[in-house]
Design a protein around this motif. Structure first.
Motif, PDB file in Angstrom:
ATOM      1  N   SER A  79      42.045  46.418  43.098  1.00  0.00           N
ATOM      2  CA  SER A  79      42.985  47.353  43.720  1.00  0.00           C
ATOM      3  C   SER A  79      44.405  47.063  43.241  1.00  0.00           C
ATOM      4  O   SER A  79      44.691  46.022  42.652  1.00  0.00           O
ATOM      5  N   VAL A  80      45.292  47.998  43.495  1.00  0.00           N
ATOM      6  CA  VAL A  80      46.689  47.847  43.086  1.00  0.00           C
ATOM      7  C   VAL A  80      47.315  46.634  43.763  1.00  0.00           C
ATOM      8  O   VAL A  80      48.048  45.863  43.139  1.00  0.00           O
ATOM      9  N   ARG A  81      46.987  46.446  45.027  1.00  0.00           N
ATOM     10  CA  ARG A  81      47.563  45.330  45.785  1.00  0.00           C
ATOM     11  C   ARG A  81      47.117  43.981  45.219  1.00  0.00           C
ATOM     12  O   ARG A  81      47.925  43.075  45.034  1.00  0.00           O
ATOM     13  N   SER A  82      45.830  43.840  44.916  1.00  0.00           N
ATOM     14  CA  SER A  82      45.343  42.552  44.400  1.00  0.00           C
ATOM     15  C   SER A  82      45.826  42.308  42.975  1.00  0.00           C
ATOM     16  O   SER A  82      46.127  41.170  42.610  1.00  0.00           O
ATOM     17  N   CYS A  83      45.912  43.370  42.156  1.00  0.00           N
ATOM     18  CA  CYS A  83      46.451  43.193  40.797  1.00  0.00           C
ATOM     19  C   CYS A  83      47.924  42.805  40.844  1.00  0.00           C
ATOM     20  O   CYS A  83      48.384  41.985  40.035  1.00  0.00           O
ATOM     21  N   GLY A  84      48.673  43.372  41.782  1.00  0.00           N
ATOM     22  CA  GLY A  84      50.077  42.993  41.941  1.00  0.00           C
ATOM     23  C   GLY A  84      50.229  41.542  42.355  1.00  0.00           C
ATOM     24  O   GLY A  84      51.083  40.816  41.839  1.00  0.00           O
ATOM     25  N   SER A 128      58.761  28.315  43.653  1.00  0.00           N
ATOM     26  CA  SER A 128      57.585  28.760  42.903  1.00  0.00           C
ATOM     27  C   SER A 128      56.303  28.265  43.529  1.00  0.00           C
ATOM     28  O   SER A 128      55.332  29.010  43.655  1.00  0.00           O
ATOM     29  N   VAL A 129      56.298  27.018  43.935  1.00  0.00           N
ATOM     30  CA  VAL A 129      55.102  26.459  44.576  1.00  0.00           C
ATOM     31  C   VAL A 129      54.857  27.124  45.929  1.00  0.00           C
ATOM     32  O   VAL A 129      53.718  27.434  46.285  1.00  0.00           O
ATOM     33  N   SER A 130      55.929  27.372  46.675  1.00  0.00           N
ATOM     34  CA  SER A 130      55.737  28.031  47.979  1.00  0.00           C
ATOM     35  C   SER A 130      55.266  29.474  47.818  1.00  0.00           C
ATOM     36  O   SER A 130      54.550  29.994  48.669  1.00  0.00           O
ATOM     37  N   SER A 143      49.375  39.334  39.328  1.00  0.00           N
ATOM     38  CA  SER A 143      50.450  39.280  38.332  1.00  0.00           C
ATOM     39  C   SER A 143      51.622  38.450  38.853  1.00  0.00           C
ATOM     40  O   SER A 143      52.273  37.730  38.084  1.00  0.00           O
ATOM     41  N   ASP A 144      51.892  38.514  40.145  1.00  0.00           N
ATOM     42  CA  ASP A 144      52.953  37.704  40.736  1.00  0.00           C
ATOM     43  C   ASP A 144      52.643  36.218  40.585  1.00  0.00           C
ATOM     44  O   ASP A 144      53.500  35.428  40.180  1.00  0.00           O
ATOM     45  N   TRP A 145      51.407  35.839  40.899  1.00  0.00           N
ATOM     46  CA  TRP A 145      51.006  34.444  40.739  1.00  0.00           C
ATOM     47  C   TRP A 145      51.066  34.014  39.283  1.00  0.00           C
ATOM     48  O   TRP A 145      51.509  32.912  38.964  1.00  0.00           O
ATOM     49  N   LEU A 146      50.644  34.888  38.380  1.00  0.00           N
ATOM     50  CA  LEU A 146      50.640  34.557  36.959  1.00  0.00           C
ATOM     51  C   LEU A 146      52.065  34.362  36.444  1.00  0.00           C
ATOM     52  O   LEU A 146      52.343  33.400  35.716  1.00  0.00           O
ATOM     53  N   MET A 147      52.996  35.237  36.843  1.00  0.00           N
ATOM     54  CA  MET A 147      54.380  35.096  36.409  1.00  0.00           C
ATOM     55  C   MET A 147      55.010  33.825  36.977  1.00  0.00           C
ATOM     56  O   MET A 147      55.761  33.132  36.289  1.00  0.00           O
TER      57      MET A 147
END
Length: 133
Positions: A70-75, A128-130, A78-82
């Motif tokens: 879903s859009v929410r999980s992909c967002g 970042s960790v939080s 991507s947030d975690w990846l960045m």
């Protein structure tokens, strides 16, 4: 199964354990508690009784791709990846000896700037960790 009095309500969920023991009648919340404990799983014989009607309940575990992609999980992914890439990049840049030496040379005599940069780096790592939690 033991005999019940006529006035007792037989409505609820029933299931048979792998050893053959019958559990029921259970309320929906009791049934969910047994399910979460692992007593009820795929392949278990489960039914629900309401009035004089019996309903077979099928238990299955499936991964729902619609929710995973879903859009929410992909967002969130991507947030975690960045965030992860940012932390790894900062750690890599500070591990390069030539860059550290150049930074020390530039900051010689400017202690306040050095402390500010260190606090900025520490705050970046902590935030970042939080954010990953």
């Amino acid at each position: 199964m033991e005999r019940r009095a006529i006035h007792e309500d037989p409505d609820g969920y029933y299931f048979r354990s792998p050893t053959g023991q019958l559990y029921g009648p259970l309320s929906r919340f009791q049934f969910e508690a047994w399910s979460m404990r692992g007593a009820v799983g795929p392949g278990s014989k489960v039914w629900r009784q309401q009035g004089a009607h019996h309903y077979r309940v099928e238990i299955s575990r499936r991964l729902k791709w619609q929710k995973l992609l879903s859009v929410r999980s992909c967002g969130a992914m991507s947030d975690w990846l960045m965030t992860f890439i940012s932390v790894v990049s900062l750690v890599f840049l500070l591990s390069v000896k030539k860059l550290r030496d150049d930074l020390r040379k530039e900051l010689r005599g400017h202690a306040a700037t050095g402390v500010f940069l260190f606090l900025l780096f520490a705050a970046t790592v902590v935030l970042s960790v939080s954010a990953m939690r």
